[in-house]
Design a protein around this motif. Structure first.
Motif, PDB file in Angstrom:
ATOM      1  N   ILE A 122       1.033  -1.220   0.110  1.00  0.00           N
ATOM      2  CA  ILE A 122      -0.036  -0.076  -0.047  1.00  0.00           C
ATOM      3  C   ILE A 122       0.871   1.203   0.005  1.00  0.00           C
ATOM      4  N   LEU A 123       1.995   1.277   0.750  1.00  0.00           N
ATOM      5  CA  LEU A 123       2.842   2.455   0.772  1.00  0.00           C
ATOM      6  C   LEU A 123       3.435   2.514  -0.561  1.00  0.00           C
ATOM      7  N   ASN A 124       3.798   1.493  -1.328  1.00  0.00           N
ATOM      8  CA  ASN A 124       4.392   1.506  -2.505  1.00  0.00           C
ATOM      9  C   ASN A 124       3.374   2.341  -3.727  1.00  0.00           C
ATOM     10  N   ALA A 125       2.141   1.802  -3.430  1.00  0.00           N
ATOM     11  CA  ALA A 125       1.022   2.272  -4.037  1.00  0.00           C
ATOM     12  C   ALA A 125       0.664   3.816  -3.817  1.00  0.00           C
ATOM     13  N   PHE A 126       0.843   4.011  -2.706  1.00  0.00           N
ATOM     14  CA  PHE A 126       0.719   5.705  -2.395  1.00  0.00           C
ATOM     15  C   PHE A 126       1.680   6.311  -3.347  1.00  0.00           C
ATOM     16  N   SER A 127       3.152   5.853  -3.029  1.00  0.00           N
ATOM     17  CA  SER A 127       4.152   6.655  -3.866  1.00  0.00           C
ATOM     18  C   SER A 127       3.968   6.740  -5.470  1.00  0.00           C
ATOM     19  N   ALA A 128       3.453   5.473  -5.927  1.00  0.00           N
ATOM     20  CA  ALA A 128       3.155   5.744  -7.464  1.00  0.00           C
ATOM     21  C   ALA A 128       1.983   6.552  -7.647  1.00  0.00           C
ATOM     22  N   ALA A 129       1.134   6.557  -6.808  1.00  0.00           N
ATOM     23  CA  ALA A 129      -0.196   7.555  -6.979  1.00  0.00           C
ATOM     24  C   ALA A 129       0.326   9.122  -6.867  1.00  0.00           C
ATOM     25  N   THR A 130       1.186   9.252  -6.107  1.00  0.00           N
ATOM     26  CA  THR A 130       1.748  10.591  -5.887  1.00  0.00           C
ATOM     27  C   THR A 130       2.503  10.990  -6.978  1.00  0.00           C
ATOM     28  N   ASN A 131       3.209  10.079  -7.483  1.00  0.00           N
ATOM     29  CA  ASN A 131       3.933  10.074  -8.805  1.00  0.00           C
ATOM     30  C   ASN A 131       3.405  10.605 -10.093  1.00  0.00           C
ATOM     31  N   ALA A 132       1.909   9.882  -9.859  1.00  0.00           N
ATOM     32  CA  ALA A 132       1.200  10.195 -10.946  1.00  0.00           C
ATOM     33  C   ALA A 132       0.336  11.421 -11.218  1.00  0.00           C
TER      34      ALA A 132
END
Length: 184
Positions: A122-132
């Protein structure tokens, strides 16, 4: 035993009312703004939180209470081919972030659900979402974990028991869906 469970649920709900009403109202604005702008909601979680992600997504694409058009709510927990291929090729910690990279666009909303606030996937998904360029909303419990510093808003249910946290998460999910229904 039954009455103790009910009282524990009631006490947790009372704490949520006393401490999180403002955060929940802000989360309602986040999801309403996302939908009004024509963007989509991506949702992920593990285990019971995966079920909650699917539940919330279904309320958006189907309906909550009000008859309205179908809305783009996508649970990242349901595509077994993507989940298993990504887990096999990149490791389980990337099953949601890779999907976010593929699907997210600026101003979409990513909702990550983790009772501990520390699930690496989930933390990795948050990072990807922020990057997007997505807005990010967390639903967690206990002390909020690492999600406190990685999402735009982390709603931390004031409880340590997983069942109580998950009960409040689905209640908050229903409140978010009500906010969306109110747009129509």
């Amino acid at each position: 035993m039954v009455i103790e469970e009910l009282y524990e649920h009631q006490q947790t709900l009372q704490k949520v009312i006393e401490t999180l009403t403002g955060d929940i109202e802000f989360a309602c604005k986040m999801i309403a703004d996302c939908i009004k702008a024509g963007n989509k909601v991506l949702i992920a979680g593990n285990g019971g939180s995966a079920a909650d992600a699917q539940h919330i997504a279904a309320e958006l694409s189907g309906r909550f209470v009000k008859e309205r058009r179908a809305l783009p709510g996508i649970a990242l927990t349901v595509d077994t081919s993507a989940l298993t291929a990504i887990a096999n090729d990149y490791g389980y910690d990337h099953v949601f972030s890779r999907q976010v990279e593929a699907l997210a666009r600026p101003d979409d909303l990513f909702i990550g659900i983790s009772t501990s606030g520390n699930s690496q996937g989930i933390l990795n998904a948050f990072s990807a979402a922020t990057n997007a360029g997505c807005k990010t909303l967390g639903l967690s419990g206990r002390d909020g974990g690492k999600m406190n510093s990685i999402c735009d808003l982390n709603i931390v249910v004031p409880a340590n028991v997983t069942a109580r946290i998950q009960e409040m998460h689905i209640l908050i999910g229903h409140i978010l869906c009500k906010a969306v229904d109110d747009l129509f």
